[in-house]
Every structure is written in structure tokens, then in C-alpha cells.
Design an enzyme around this catalytic site. Structure first.
Site: not given
Length: 254
Positions: A44-45, A144, A155-157, A159-160
Site C-alpha cells: 500500500d505504501g 498525542d 481503513t489505514a491510520y 481505523y487504527s
């Protein structure tokens, strides 16, 4: 019928490089400027990197997974590539435009396909003032960090960080807090796609904050503005039945 002209791009891993060499020998390989489609081989990157490399050209990109997660990628297979490209589903996404002002002066701009994030860069929590379309919505968010994500990047960062997964056609952006301390229970908001989100860093020298647009950093920012950029369109291709809409739904039931 004219054959589809393909430009192959590969990440630096041996697995991706070897796949590129085999596919280029089998299907031919042209430059980005000549290509009807770009086939990206990696994770993905690397897909994000490839999409940024064709910004402004509207050349579609078809990814095949030679990386780890591969959410934006199709299954790797060397046979029938031209047929897969001809029958592929087409998704169009707009990136975010980030304008970030370092405390030393000036303004830096960058585009982000997934998200723009603000992250504390020191031992103390960040303090952010949050405005939407010029109206202050939160005087002080102690955290933070925080991010604004597109549907494609939800769905990437995002979602985390416990942000919502957005349907690909949603006319909203996700504004998500990262480890919020105060307000402790605040987990973010949905804002209209055409909204301008502004973060002002409170006590910017004492509590330094870094801004990232798809992991391209601007350090020690005083403020950051984020908005969707409708003038830029990224075209992604997926195998039938495995497009972004299906992937976003499937991810929520994994």
C-alpha cells in the site's frame, strides 16, 4: 483493437523487482508518459507513492500485491493481465491538500491520499485548537495527535486510531483524535467533504507538533489547514467484485 500500453512500477523489494522484470518481458513496458495504465507492484505504501507520481495525469493505476497488507492492491497473478485491466472496476478519489505553517515562518503544501496527521514531537501531549470552516469547535484538545482522513484512507491510520470506516462515495471526512486525554471521551467527528479543518498548535514551542501528509512531514508547525482537493483526481483499478466499496465493507467484518 490497440493493445493497452502498460508502464510497470515496482517497490525496492526483490519480490517486487523480480515480478516487474517478468511482467515487463511478457507484456512490454512503456514510460509513464506513454502509458494507458500503470501497474504498481508492491504494498500500500508503494501504491500511494505511485499515485503521487502520476498526479495531474489522470492515468489509472492497477496495483498487484507484492507487499504485506495490500488493501489498495489486487491479487498478484501473471496470467491474463490485459484482460484483467480491460474488465477492471474504476474508482476515482480526491486527495487532501495540507497547508502547514512552521513556527519559523512560511507555509508548506502537500497532497495526501490517505490522511493528514498531526503528531506530538516531544515528551508532552499536544494541545490543539480545532476549527471547521473558520468556526472554533474545540478550544483545546489535549492528545498525542489528530488526523483528517479520506474515505479511501479511513481503513489505514484512521481505523487504527478508532476512527470510522467511510464508504468510498461518502461526502464526508473523518476527523479523529489520537489518544485523547482531554476531552477524554472525544473520539472525533465527521465533517463535510468540502469543509476546511484548521488545527492551531497551542504552546507550539513547548509542545512541538509534526504534520504528515501521507508520511511526508513538516516539523514544528504553528497551524495546519486541511481540505479536500477536487481539482486532483486519482484513478484506481480493481478486479470485478473486489473494488474499494467491497473492501471497505469487508474490512469491517474481518
Amino acid at each position: 483493437m490497440t493493445a493497452i500500453r502498460i508502464s510497470f512500477a515496482a517497490s525496492e523489494t526483490p519480490l517486487a523487482r523480480e515480478a516487474r522484470d517478468r511482467l515487463a518481458a511478457r507484456y512490454g513496458d512503456v514510460s509513464l508518459e506513454e502509458a494507458d495504465v500503470v501497474v504498481a507492484l508492491g504494498g500500500d505504501g508503494f501504491m500511494l507513492q505511485t499515485l503521487h507520481s502520476v498526479e495531474g495525469s489522470e492515468t489509472p493505476v492497477y496495483g498487484m500485491n507484492r507487499g504485506t497488507v495490500g488493501f489498495l492492491m489486487n491479487t498478484y497473478r501473471e496470467s491474463d493481465l490485459r484482460q484483467r485491466l480491460a474488465s477492471a472496476e474504476h474508482a476515482v478519489i480526491n486527495p487532501l491538500r495540507m497547508r502547514a505553517a512552521p513556527i519559523t515562518g512560511g507555509v508548506q503544501e502537500a497532497l495526501a491520499i490517505n490522511e493528514v496527521s498531526l503528531l506530538r514531537a516531544g515528551p508532552q501531549a499536544a494541545k490543539l485548537r480545532v476549527s471547521v470552516d473558520g468556526k472554533v469547535r474545540m478550544e483545546e484538545l489535549v492528545c498525542d495527535g489528530a488526523l483528517v482522513a479520506t474515505p479511501a484512507g479511513s481503513t489505514a491510520y484512521n481505523y487504527s486510531a478508532h476512527g470510522p470506516v467511510l464508504p468510498i462515495g461518502a461526502e464526508v471526512l473523518a476527523l479523529t483524535a489520537i489518544a485523547p486525554f482531554r476531552p477524554r471521551r472525544w473520539r472525533g467527528a465527521l465533517v463535510p467533504k468540502n469543509a476546511v479543518v484548521r488545527f492551531e498548535v497551542i504552546e507550539a514551542e513547548k509542545r512541538p507538533v509534526r504534520a504528515d501528509a501521507d508520511s511526508r512531514p513538516v516539523r514544528d508547525v504553528a497551524w495546519v489547514e486541511i481540505a479536500s482537493e477536487p481539482a486532483v483526481r486519482h484513478h484506481l483499478l480493481f478486479d470485478p467484485g473486489h473494488g474499494l466499496d467491497e473492501r471497505l465493507i469487508r474490512e469491517q467484518f474481518a
